[in-house]
Design a protein around this motif. Sequence first.
Motif, PDB file in Angstrom:
ATOM      1  N   LEU A 108       9.336  20.765  87.274  1.00  0.00           N
ATOM      2  CA  LEU A 108      10.720  20.684  86.807  1.00  0.00           C
ATOM      3  C   LEU A 108      11.171  21.985  86.133  1.00  0.00           C
ATOM      4  N   TYR A 109      12.413  22.384  86.453  1.00  0.00           N
ATOM      5  CA  TYR A 109      13.011  23.602  85.914  1.00  0.00           C
ATOM      6  C   TYR A 109      14.487  23.334  85.652  1.00  0.00           C
ATOM      7  N   ARG A 110      15.023  23.994  84.595  1.00  0.00           N
ATOM      8  CA  ARG A 110      16.455  23.907  84.294  1.00  0.00           C
ATOM      9  C   ARG A 110      17.117  25.203  84.750  1.00  0.00           C
ATOM     10  N   THR A 111      18.133  25.083  85.598  1.00  0.00           N
ATOM     11  CA  THR A 111      18.841  26.277  86.063  1.00  0.00           C
ATOM     12  C   THR A 111      19.571  26.924  84.896  1.00  0.00           C
ATOM     13  N   ARG A 112      19.544  28.250  84.859  1.00  0.00           N
ATOM     14  CA  ARG A 112      20.116  28.982  83.729  1.00  0.00           C
ATOM     15  C   ARG A 112      21.186  29.986  84.132  1.00  0.00           C
ATOM     16  N   ASN A 113      21.607  29.959  85.374  1.00  0.00           N
ATOM     17  CA  ASN A 113      22.753  30.771  85.757  1.00  0.00           C
ATOM     18  C   ASN A 113      23.546  30.028  86.831  1.00  0.00           C
ATOM     19  N   VAL A 114      24.657  30.594  87.219  1.00  0.00           N
ATOM     20  CA  VAL A 114      25.575  29.960  88.154  1.00  0.00           C
ATOM     21  C   VAL A 114      25.259  30.440  89.563  1.00  0.00           C
ATOM     22  N   PRO A 115      25.002  29.532  90.479  1.00  0.00           N
ATOM     23  CA  PRO A 115      24.744  29.974  91.857  1.00  0.00           C
ATOM     24  C   PRO A 115      26.017  30.504  92.531  1.00  0.00           C
ATOM     25  N   PHE A 116      25.849  31.523  93.349  1.00  0.00           N
ATOM     26  CA  PHE A 116      26.971  32.095  94.088  1.00  0.00           C
ATOM     27  C   PHE A 116      27.214  31.384  95.412  1.00  0.00           C
ATOM     28  N   TYR A 117      26.158  30.939  96.043  1.00  0.00           N
ATOM     29  CA  TYR A 117      26.275  30.437  97.409  1.00  0.00           C
ATOM     30  C   TYR A 117      25.841  28.984  97.573  1.00  0.00           C
ATOM     31  N   ALA A 118      24.920  28.516  96.774  1.00  0.00           N
ATOM     32  CA  ALA A 118      24.396  27.154  96.920  1.00  0.00           C
ATOM     33  C   ALA A 118      25.488  26.126  96.632  1.00  0.00           C
ATOM     34  N   VAL A 119      25.446  25.041  97.361  1.00  0.00           N
ATOM     35  CA  VAL A 119      26.386  23.937  97.183  1.00  0.00           C
ATOM     36  C   VAL A 119      25.631  22.786  96.530  1.00  0.00           C
ATOM     37  N   GLY A 120      26.278  22.107  95.580  1.00  0.00           N
ATOM     38  CA  GLY A 120      25.671  20.941  94.956  1.00  0.00           C
ATOM     39  C   GLY A 120      24.736  21.248  93.809  1.00  0.00           C
ATOM     40  N   LEU A 121      24.812  22.454  93.265  1.00  0.00           N
ATOM     41  CA  LEU A 121      23.927  22.887  92.187  1.00  0.00           C
ATOM     42  C   LEU A 121      24.763  23.615  91.145  1.00  0.00           C
ATOM     43  N   SER A 122      24.474  23.350  89.866  1.00  0.00           N
ATOM     44  CA  SER A 122      25.216  23.997  88.777  1.00  0.00           C
ATOM     45  C   SER A 122      24.276  24.446  87.675  1.00  0.00           C
ATOM     46  N   HIS A 123      24.790  25.319  86.820  1.00  0.00           N
ATOM     47  CA  HIS A 123      24.092  25.755  85.619  1.00  0.00           C
ATOM     48  C   HIS A 123      23.693  24.514  84.814  1.00  0.00           C
ATOM     49  N   GLY A 124      22.464  24.516  84.302  1.00  0.00           N
ATOM     50  CA  GLY A 124      22.004  23.433  83.442  1.00  0.00           C
ATOM     51  C   GLY A 124      21.402  22.240  84.156  1.00  0.00           C
ATOM     52  N   ASP A 125      21.461  22.209  85.476  1.00  0.00           N
ATOM     53  CA  ASP A 125      20.834  21.104  86.207  1.00  0.00           C
ATOM     54  C   ASP A 125      19.316  21.215  86.101  1.00  0.00           C
ATOM     55  N   ILE A 126      18.650  20.088  85.994  1.00  0.00           N
ATOM     56  CA  ILE A 126      17.189  20.062  86.033  1.00  0.00           C
ATOM     57  C   ILE A 126      16.798  19.757  87.468  1.00  0.00           C
ATOM     58  N   VAL A 127      16.001  20.658  88.036  1.00  0.00           N
ATOM     59  CA  VAL A 127      15.674  20.570  89.458  1.00  0.00           C
ATOM     60  C   VAL A 127      14.185  20.374  89.677  1.00  0.00           C
ATOM     61  N   GLN A 128      13.861  19.742  90.789  1.00  0.00           N
ATOM     62  CA  GLN A 128      12.489  19.597  91.250  1.00  0.00           C
ATOM     63  C   GLN A 128      12.210  20.769  92.185  1.00  0.00           C
ATOM     64  N   THR A 129      11.000  21.302  92.107  1.00  0.00           N
ATOM     65  CA  THR A 129      10.634  22.441  92.939  1.00  0.00           C
ATOM     66  C   THR A 129       9.302  22.190  93.625  1.00  0.00           C
ATOM     67  N   ALA A 130       9.027  23.027  94.592  1.00  0.00           N
ATOM     68  CA  ALA A 130       7.721  23.043  95.251  1.00  0.00           C
ATOM     69  C   ALA A 130       7.327  24.498  95.452  1.00  0.00           C
ATOM     70  N   LEU A 131       6.060  24.779  95.309  1.00  0.00           N
ATOM     71  CA  LEU A 131       5.548  26.128  95.533  1.00  0.00           C
ATOM     72  C   LEU A 131       5.324  26.308  97.031  1.00  0.00           C
ATOM     73  N   VAL A 132       6.015  27.294  97.614  1.00  0.00           N
ATOM     74  CA  VAL A 132       5.913  27.574  99.042  1.00  0.00           C
ATOM     75  C   VAL A 132       5.586  29.050  99.213  1.00  0.00           C
ATOM     76  N   GLU A 133       4.403  29.334  99.712  1.00  0.00           N
ATOM     77  CA  GLU A 133       3.958  30.710  99.951  1.00  0.00           C
ATOM     78  C   GLU A 133       4.184  31.599  98.726  1.00  0.00           C
ATOM     79  N   GLY A 134       3.851  31.077  97.558  1.00  0.00           N
ATOM     80  CA  GLY A 134       3.905  31.858  96.327  1.00  0.00           C
ATOM     81  C   GLY A 134       5.248  31.888  95.621  1.00  0.00           C
ATOM     82  N   SER A 135       6.252  31.215  96.157  1.00  0.00           N
ATOM     83  CA  SER A 135       7.578  31.179  95.534  1.00  0.00           C
ATOM     84  C   SER A 135       7.988  29.741  95.265  1.00  0.00           C
ATOM     85  N   LEU A 136       8.749  29.545  94.194  1.00  0.00           N
ATOM     86  CA  LEU A 136       9.272  28.221  93.874  1.00  0.00           C
ATOM     87  C   LEU A 136      10.532  27.958  94.686  1.00  0.00           C
ATOM     88  N   PHE A 137      10.576  26.811  95.356  1.00  0.00           N
ATOM     89  CA  PHE A 137      11.744  26.425  96.145  1.00  0.00           C
ATOM     90  C   PHE A 137      12.327  25.115  95.627  1.00  0.00           C
TER      91      PHE A 137
END
Length: 161
Positions: A45-74
């Motif tokens: 779990l991670y809390r977004t801390r900036n405003v996305p420029f291109y992503a839809v359905g995501l905002s600053h302060g949202d708590i998101v689920q991630t997965a590690l894919v080839e060394g990067s969090l997605f």
Amino acid sequence: MDSTAPNHQNDFDEPLVKVFVTLQPADWHDYKTESVWAEPLGGSLYRTRNVPFYAVGLSHGDIVQTALVEGSLFFQGIERRGGHSTYRFIIMDGITEDQWSPYWQPLDEIGCTYERCGSRLFAVDVPPETDIYKAYGLLDAGEKAGVWGFQEAHCGHPLRK
């Protein structure tokens, strides 16, 4: 064109990480991913801390689920909404800062902030305590005046019935 949207410098004092969001291939920007700064909360779990420029359905302060894919969090999904809304606008050709800033000023006065990518693209954060109808009306006024074109990326505010 690079397939990853530009990374923006971490201007925060706390330790943040990048979380990559896979973008829709048919979108207007031609990027495959965008990264956002996020605060680790534990586990995946991670809390977004900036405003996305291109992503839809995501905002600053949202708590998101991630997965590690080839060394990067997605980004995998939303765990909990932060109550913010995200809009973006593109300044029209030929419009100067002196021309668009008077349209931005009332948004600033009601608590909205922006991040800027280049000279024309802006990602706008509308915090939870701001009247979303007033913010939307001000964004719409800038569009009707021919200053910018805007779109809603995510509305996290409760709406009237």
